[in-house]
Design a protein around this motif. Sequence first.
Motif, PDB file in Angstrom:
ATOM      1  N   GLY A 356       0.812  -1.214   0.000  1.00 49.82           N
ATOM      2  CA  GLY A 356       0.000   0.000   0.000  1.00 49.82           C
ATOM      3  C   GLY A 356       0.847   1.266   0.000  1.00 49.82           C
ATOM      4  O   GLY A 356       0.580   2.207  -0.757  1.00 49.82           O
ATOM      5  N   LEU A 357       1.892   1.290   0.829  1.00 50.45           N
ATOM      6  CA  LEU A 357       2.781   2.458   0.867  1.00 50.45           C
ATOM      7  C   LEU A 357       3.549   2.610  -0.448  1.00 50.45           C
ATOM      8  O   LEU A 357       3.767   3.735  -0.919  1.00 50.45           O
ATOM      9  CB  LEU A 357       3.766   2.322   2.031  1.00 50.45           C
ATOM     10  CG  LEU A 357       3.195   2.575   3.429  1.00 50.45           C
ATOM     11  CD1 LEU A 357       4.238   2.280   4.495  1.00 50.45           C
ATOM     12  CD2 LEU A 357       2.715   4.016   3.554  1.00 50.45           C
ATOM     13  N   ALA A 358       3.959   1.479  -1.031  1.00 46.41           N
ATOM     14  CA  ALA A 358       4.677   1.542  -2.307  1.00 46.41           C
ATOM     15  C   ALA A 358       3.811   2.161  -3.399  1.00 46.41           C
ATOM     16  O   ALA A 358       4.277   3.011  -4.184  1.00 46.41           O
ATOM     17  CB  ALA A 358       5.129   0.138  -2.724  1.00 46.41           C
ATOM     18  N   GLU A 359       2.546   1.767  -3.435  1.00 49.63           N
ATOM     19  CA  GLU A 359       1.636   2.331  -4.433  1.00 49.63           C
ATOM     20  C   GLU A 359       1.404   3.820  -4.180  1.00 49.63           C
ATOM     21  O   GLU A 359       1.371   4.631  -5.113  1.00 49.63           O
ATOM     22  CB  GLU A 359       0.302   1.576  -4.408  1.00 49.63           C
ATOM     23  CG  GLU A 359       0.392   0.120  -4.830  1.00 49.63           C
ATOM     24  CD  GLU A 359       0.725  -0.045  -6.302  1.00 49.63           C
ATOM     25  OE1 GLU A 359       0.611   0.933  -7.069  1.00 49.63           O
ATOM     26  OE2 GLU A 359       1.129  -1.169  -6.703  1.00 49.63           O
ATOM     27  N   LEU A 360       1.250   4.193  -2.918  1.00 52.16           N
ATOM     28  CA  LEU A 360       1.011   5.596  -2.585  1.00 52.16           C
ATOM     29  C   LEU A 360       2.226   6.458  -2.934  1.00 52.16           C
ATOM     30  O   LEU A 360       2.091   7.524  -3.550  1.00 52.16           O
ATOM     31  CB  LEU A 360       0.692   5.726  -1.095  1.00 52.16           C
ATOM     32  CG  LEU A 360       0.496   7.158  -0.560  1.00 52.16           C
ATOM     33  CD1 LEU A 360      -0.685   7.822  -1.260  1.00 52.16           C
ATOM     34  CD2 LEU A 360       0.296   7.147   0.950  1.00 52.16           C
ATOM     35  N   ILE A 361       3.407   6.004  -2.551  1.00 46.87           N
ATOM     36  CA  ILE A 361       4.628   6.762  -2.846  1.00 46.87           C
ATOM     37  C   ILE A 361       4.840   6.866  -4.353  1.00 46.87           C
ATOM     38  O   ILE A 361       5.249   7.915  -4.870  1.00 46.87           O
ATOM     39  CB  ILE A 361       5.841   6.098  -2.153  1.00 46.87           C
ATOM     40  CG1 ILE A 361       5.706   6.208  -0.634  1.00 46.87           C
ATOM     41  CG2 ILE A 361       7.147   6.749  -2.611  1.00 46.87           C
ATOM     42  CD1 ILE A 361       6.728   5.419   0.144  1.00 46.87           C
ATOM     43  N   SER A 362       4.578   5.781  -5.076  1.00 48.89           N
ATOM     44  CA  SER A 362       4.752   5.809  -6.530  1.00 48.89           C
ATOM     45  C   SER A 362       3.758   6.750  -7.187  1.00 48.89           C
ATOM     46  O   SER A 362       4.063   7.368  -8.214  1.00 48.89           O
ATOM     47  CB  SER A 362       4.596   4.392  -7.100  1.00 48.89           C
ATOM     48  OG  SER A 362       5.617   3.543  -6.628  1.00 48.89           O
ATOM     49  N   PHE A 363       2.571   6.846  -6.618  1.00 44.49           N
ATOM     50  CA  PHE A 363       1.581   7.771  -7.159  1.00 44.49           C
ATOM     51  C   PHE A 363       2.065   9.217  -7.017  1.00 44.49           C
ATOM     52  O   PHE A 363       1.883  10.042  -7.915  1.00 44.49           O
ATOM     53  CB  PHE A 363       0.244   7.586  -6.436  1.00 44.49           C
ATOM     54  CG  PHE A 363      -0.826   8.544  -6.871  1.00 44.49           C
ATOM     55  CD1 PHE A 363      -1.497   8.360  -8.069  1.00 44.49           C
ATOM     56  CD2 PHE A 363      -1.156   9.647  -6.080  1.00 44.49           C
ATOM     57  CE1 PHE A 363      -2.479   9.251  -8.480  1.00 44.49           C
ATOM     58  CE2 PHE A 363      -2.133  10.535  -6.476  1.00 44.49           C
ATOM     59  CZ  PHE A 363      -2.803  10.338  -7.680  1.00 44.49           C
ATOM     60  N   ILE A 364       2.711   9.512  -5.892  1.00 48.34           N
ATOM     61  CA  ILE A 364       3.230  10.865  -5.661  1.00 48.34           C
ATOM     62  C   ILE A 364       4.550  11.079  -6.392  1.00 48.34           C
ATOM     63  O   ILE A 364       4.784  12.119  -7.007  1.00 48.34           O
ATOM     64  CB  ILE A 364       3.407  11.108  -4.147  1.00 48.34           C
ATOM     65  CG1 ILE A 364       2.057  10.985  -3.435  1.00 48.34           C
ATOM     66  CG2 ILE A 364       4.039  12.467  -3.883  1.00 48.34           C
ATOM     67  CD1 ILE A 364       2.148  11.010  -1.926  1.00 48.34           C
ATOM     68  N   GLY A 365       5.436  10.071  -6.350  1.00 43.30           N
ATOM     69  CA  GLY A 365       6.758  10.184  -6.961  1.00 43.30           C
ATOM     70  C   GLY A 365       7.774  10.765  -5.990  1.00 43.30           C
ATOM     71  O   GLY A 365       7.421  11.500  -5.060  1.00 43.30           O
TER      72      GLY A 365
END
Length: 424
Positions: A356-365
């Motif tokens: 979940g954190l990986a997806e969130l961080i990747s969404f932000i960059g």
Amino acid sequence: PSMSNTQRLSDLVARIGLNGLTLKLAFRNVLRQKVRSGMTLGAVIIGVVSLILAGGFVHDTFIQLGEVIIHSQTGHLQIFKKDFHEKGTRSPERYLIEDPAKLAAATAANPGVQDVMGRLFFTGLLNNGKRDLSIVGEGVEPDKEARLGSFIRISEGRQLTDKDRDGILVGAGVARSLGLKPGDRVTLLMSAAEGGLNTLDVEVVGIFQSFSKDFDARAVRIHLGAAQEQMFTTGVNLLVVALDKTDDTDRVRDAVETQIAGSSYDVRRWKDLSDFYDKTVQLYDRQFGVLQLIILLMVLLSVTNSVNMSVFERQGEFGTMQALGNRSRDVALLIVVESAILGFAGAVLGVVLGVGLAELISFIGIPMPPPPNADVGYTAYIQVVPGTLVSAALVGFLGTVLASIVPSLKVTRLQIVDALRQNV
């Protein structure tokens, strides 16, 4: 007759004393010891999440670095005369593909190939009317190179096109050294075959930046046809192959190797052509290995401390269990099973939270500064890699189980009478 695997497993479980009652009691103890269980669970979750995020970041670095190298310099594959990369840099005219069109057509027929383009290398001097600069040049097919070079940034002017027979694209370092800007006329002095020199008057159409400052400090590009005219040849030094997908590199390389078998040509992947990429991968792999070891030790120490405190506080409970007929190894097994439950739960929750954190961080960059020897920054992401998820979960689970072994062995040395005194 030999026992079945199920029978063997049942006998093993019976020998170590693991049964439904032990599991039920372990679950109850985990829920009863809320503070200790929470501490252990938190340590495991943090360790697993850290490994997932760090591993995903490293994997993304490998992917982005590979794509930068492919789409700024090497392409996915390169075909050339044997020994060109080892011996041909000083005398490129000795390692020419004499009939590049035929070989390019055969290569382009392979599924997954997007473009095949020729490059002709030369060395020489670039003169702005005031001073000279030693350069390394490439004769290229401009429109194809523009499609491949998606990671080459045009800082001023525009891309070189097939119509620019008298145009030149210069690296940012070359432009700074000679004070060039788009529209300036410069003289290119080229080393031709047999030691001859030819001059070519060209116009600067653009200034480019790649990921390498060293490359930009000496590199120029001109139209392939113009380079061939000046060097009195119709050949090229290598054919650069661009693919639809990087994942097809090995498959297409194998197909091309079959086509050129028995000839004087060689084919190599982009990984084989970039020593910088190979060294970077080795460095990051070592760093990630150290990180895994540190997190494993962190989990071991945290869980060991938590279990030690739990064992000390529960001595009376363990003494009562032994007084009621439980063997000391049964009590030790109970502690290990409790830790295994916490390790499994922490690993699962860590994986879910990490993804979940990986997806969130990747969404932000993640905005990143320019890498060493580069001028251009980039945006990093966290890749969700199945192998990293599995290894992170195993580190969390096995670390928790291993950490419980030493404290559980202490229980086997407890005297029942001394342990029962803790209940008073």
